[in-house]
Design a protein around this motif. Structure first.
Motif, PDB file in Angstrom:
ATOM      1  N   MET A 290       0.850  -1.177   0.000  1.00  0.00           N
ATOM      2  CA  MET A 290       0.000   0.000   0.000  1.00  0.00           C
ATOM      3  C   MET A 290       0.895   1.240   0.000  1.00  0.00           C
ATOM      4  N   PHE A 291       0.597   2.165  -0.898  1.00  0.00           N
ATOM      5  CA  PHE A 291       1.361   3.400  -0.990  1.00  0.00           C
ATOM      6  C   PHE A 291       0.481   4.562  -0.549  1.00  0.00           C
ATOM      7  N   ILE A 292       0.915   5.286   0.465  1.00  0.00           N
ATOM      8  CA  ILE A 292       0.152   6.410   0.997  1.00  0.00           C
ATOM      9  C   ILE A 292       0.902   7.694   0.659  1.00  0.00           C
ATOM     10  N   GLN A 293       0.232   8.564  -0.070  1.00  0.00           N
ATOM     11  CA  GLN A 293       0.829   9.855  -0.401  1.00  0.00           C
ATOM     12  C   GLN A 293       0.569  10.838   0.729  1.00  0.00           C
ATOM     13  N   THR A 294       1.473  11.779   0.882  1.00  0.00           N
ATOM     14  CA  THR A 294       1.253  12.858   1.837  1.00  0.00           C
ATOM     15  C   THR A 294       1.355  14.183   1.097  1.00  0.00           C
ATOM     16  N   GLU A 295       0.572  15.146   1.552  1.00  0.00           N
ATOM     17  CA  GLU A 295       0.612  16.474   0.973  1.00  0.00           C
ATOM     18  C   GLU A 295       0.619  17.494   2.098  1.00  0.00           C
ATOM     19  N   ALA A 296       1.391  18.535   1.898  1.00  0.00           N
ATOM     20  CA  ALA A 296       1.360  19.651   2.842  1.00  0.00           C
ATOM     21  C   ALA A 296       0.036  20.380   2.657  1.00  0.00           C
ATOM     22  N   THR A 297      -0.412  21.052   3.682  1.00  0.00           N
ATOM     23  CA  THR A 297      -1.609  21.886   3.598  1.00  0.00           C
ATOM     24  C   THR A 297      -1.176  23.313   3.929  1.00  0.00           C
ATOM     25  N   PRO A 298      -2.047  24.285   3.679  1.00  0.00           N
ATOM     26  CA  PRO A 298      -1.688  25.657   4.059  1.00  0.00           C
ATOM     27  C   PRO A 298      -1.496  25.821   5.574  1.00  0.00           C
ATOM     28  N   ASN A 299      -2.009  24.868   6.338  1.00  0.00           N
ATOM     29  CA  ASN A 299      -1.855  24.898   7.789  1.00  0.00           C
ATOM     30  C   ASN A 299      -0.610  24.084   8.155  1.00  0.00           C
ATOM     31  N   PRO A 300       0.452  24.719   8.654  1.00  0.00           N
ATOM     32  CA  PRO A 300       1.673  23.981   8.956  1.00  0.00           C
ATOM     33  C   PRO A 300       1.509  22.923  10.050  1.00  0.00           C
ATOM     34  N   ALA A 301       0.438  23.002  10.833  1.00  0.00           N
ATOM     35  CA  ALA A 301       0.206  22.021  11.886  1.00  0.00           C
ATOM     36  C   ALA A 301      -0.602  20.824  11.382  1.00  0.00           C
ATOM     37  N   THR A 302      -0.925  20.794  10.083  1.00  0.00           N
ATOM     38  CA  THR A 302      -1.759  19.722   9.533  1.00  0.00           C
ATOM     39  C   THR A 302      -1.144  19.151   8.259  1.00  0.00           C
ATOM     40  N   LEU A 303      -1.124  17.815   8.165  1.00  0.00           N
ATOM     41  CA  LEU A 303      -0.700  17.118   6.950  1.00  0.00           C
ATOM     42  C   LEU A 303      -1.875  16.319   6.406  1.00  0.00           C
ATOM     43  N   LYS A 304      -1.928  16.199   5.088  1.00  0.00           N
ATOM     44  CA  LYS A 304      -2.976  15.442   4.410  1.00  0.00           C
ATOM     45  C   LYS A 304      -2.380  14.117   3.942  1.00  0.00           C
ATOM     46  N   PHE A 305      -3.074  13.016   4.260  1.00  0.00           N
ATOM     47  CA  PHE A 305      -2.633  11.679   3.879  1.00  0.00           C
ATOM     48  C   PHE A 305      -3.647  11.082   2.909  1.00  0.00           C
ATOM     49  N   LEU A 306      -3.168  10.583   1.775  1.00  0.00           N
ATOM     50  CA  LEU A 306      -4.018   9.995   0.741  1.00  0.00           C
ATOM     51  C   LEU A 306      -3.702   8.508   0.624  1.00  0.00           C
ATOM     52  N   PRO A 307      -4.561   7.640   1.199  1.00  0.00           N
ATOM     53  CA  PRO A 307      -4.253   6.211   1.208  1.00  0.00           C
ATOM     54  C   PRO A 307      -4.531   5.497  -0.114  1.00  0.00           C
ATOM     55  N   GLY A 308      -5.090   6.199  -1.097  1.00  0.00           N
ATOM     56  CA  GLY A 308      -5.406   5.553  -2.371  1.00  0.00           C
ATOM     57  C   GLY A 308      -6.655   4.697  -2.289  1.00  0.00           C
ATOM     58  N   LYS A 309      -7.436   4.910  -1.249  1.00  0.00           N
ATOM     59  CA  LYS A 309      -8.696   4.183  -1.035  1.00  0.00           C
ATOM     60  C   LYS A 309      -9.738   5.176  -0.553  1.00  0.00           C
ATOM     61  N   ILE A 310     -10.999   4.795  -0.663  1.00  0.00           N
ATOM     62  CA  ILE A 310     -12.065   5.623  -0.112  1.00  0.00           C
ATOM     63  C   ILE A 310     -11.973   5.542   1.404  1.00  0.00           C
TER      64      ILE A 310
END
Length: 190
Positions: free
Chosen positions: A1-21
Motif C-alpha cells: 500500500m502506498f500512501i501519499q502525503t501532501e502539505a496543507t496551508p496549515n503547517p500544523a496539519t498534513l494530508k494523507f491519501l491512502p489511495g482508497k475511499i
C-alpha cells in the motif's frame, strides 16, 4: 500500500491519501481521543501517536493535526497506523457512529424567510467552496445566516489555519457576495 502525503496551508496539519475511499459520504472530525475511540477505529489509532491533536476524515483523505511535535518524527508512525488500519479490514468508522451526518448540522440557524437564500448559500458552498477546500485537507460547512452575515464552521486543515481568514474573507465572502447580494459578510464559528 502506498500512501501519499501532501502539505496543507496549515503547517500544523498534513494530508494523507491512502489511495482508497476513507468515507463514502460526508466528513468526520475528531478533536480528542475519547471522541475518536467511540466513533472511529482509524482516528483512535492515530490519536495513539504522540503529538496528534486532531483527525479529519474526508472522501479519499485523512488530515492529521499536531501540537508542537516535529512532523519528521510523527509522520512514520502516522503512515504505519494508516497502513495497519486498512490492512486490518476494520471499518474506518464504527457502525452507526456517523448516522445522520447528511442531516443539517445541529445548531444551524437562520430566519424563516431566508430559506431560499440559505439554499443558494449551501449550494455554492457544496459545489464551489468545499471541493476546493478539500484539496487542502479541510472542509467548510454552513452554520447560520443572520442580518447579512453567513456563519461557517471550519474543519480539518482549515481549523486554526493561518490562511483561513484570507480564504474566508477574500475567497468565500467574495464568491457569496457575488451570487447572493443579501450576503454582506462571512464569519467563522466553532
Amino acid at each position: 500500500m502506498f500512501i501519499q502525503t501532501e502539505a496543507t496551508p496549515n503547517p500544523a496539519t498534513l494530508k494523507f491519501l491512502p489511495g482508497k475511499i476513507v468515507l463514502e459520504s460526508g466528513t468526520a472530525e475528531f478533536r480528542d481521543e475519547t471522541e475518536a475511540r467511540a466513533a472511529s477505529p482509524l482516528a483512535a489509532r492515530l490519536f495513539g501517536v504522540p503529538g496528534v491533536t486532531g483527525v479529519f476524515l474526508g472522501y479519499d483523505f485523512i488530515t492529521v493535526t499536531k501540537d508542537s511535535a516535529d512532523w519528521q518524527h510523527m509522520k512514520p508512525a502516522i503512515l504505519g497506523n494508516i497502513m495497519e488500519h486498512f490492512m486490518s479490514g476494520q471499518p474506518v468508522v464504527a457502525s452507526g457512529a456517523l448516522a445522520g451526518s447528511d442531516q443539517p448540522e445541529e445548531g444551524e440557524f437562520f430566519n424563516e424567510g431566508d430559506e431560499t437564500i440559505v439554499a443558494t448559500i449551501k449550494e455554492l458552498l457544496d459545489t464551489r467552496v468545499r471541493p476546493a477546500v478539500a484539496q487542502d485537507g479541510g472542509d467548510i460547512t454552513f452554520k447560520g445566516f443572520r442580518d447579512g452575515v453567513v456563519y461557517l464552521n471550519m474543519k480539518g486543515a482549515c481549523s486554526g489555519c493561518p490562511s483561513s481568514t484570507a480564504t474566508l474573507k477574500h475567497g468565500v465572502q467574495n464568491l457569496l457576495r457575488h451570487f447572493v447580494p443579501e450576503v454582506q459578510e462571512v464569519e467563522a464559528v466553532m
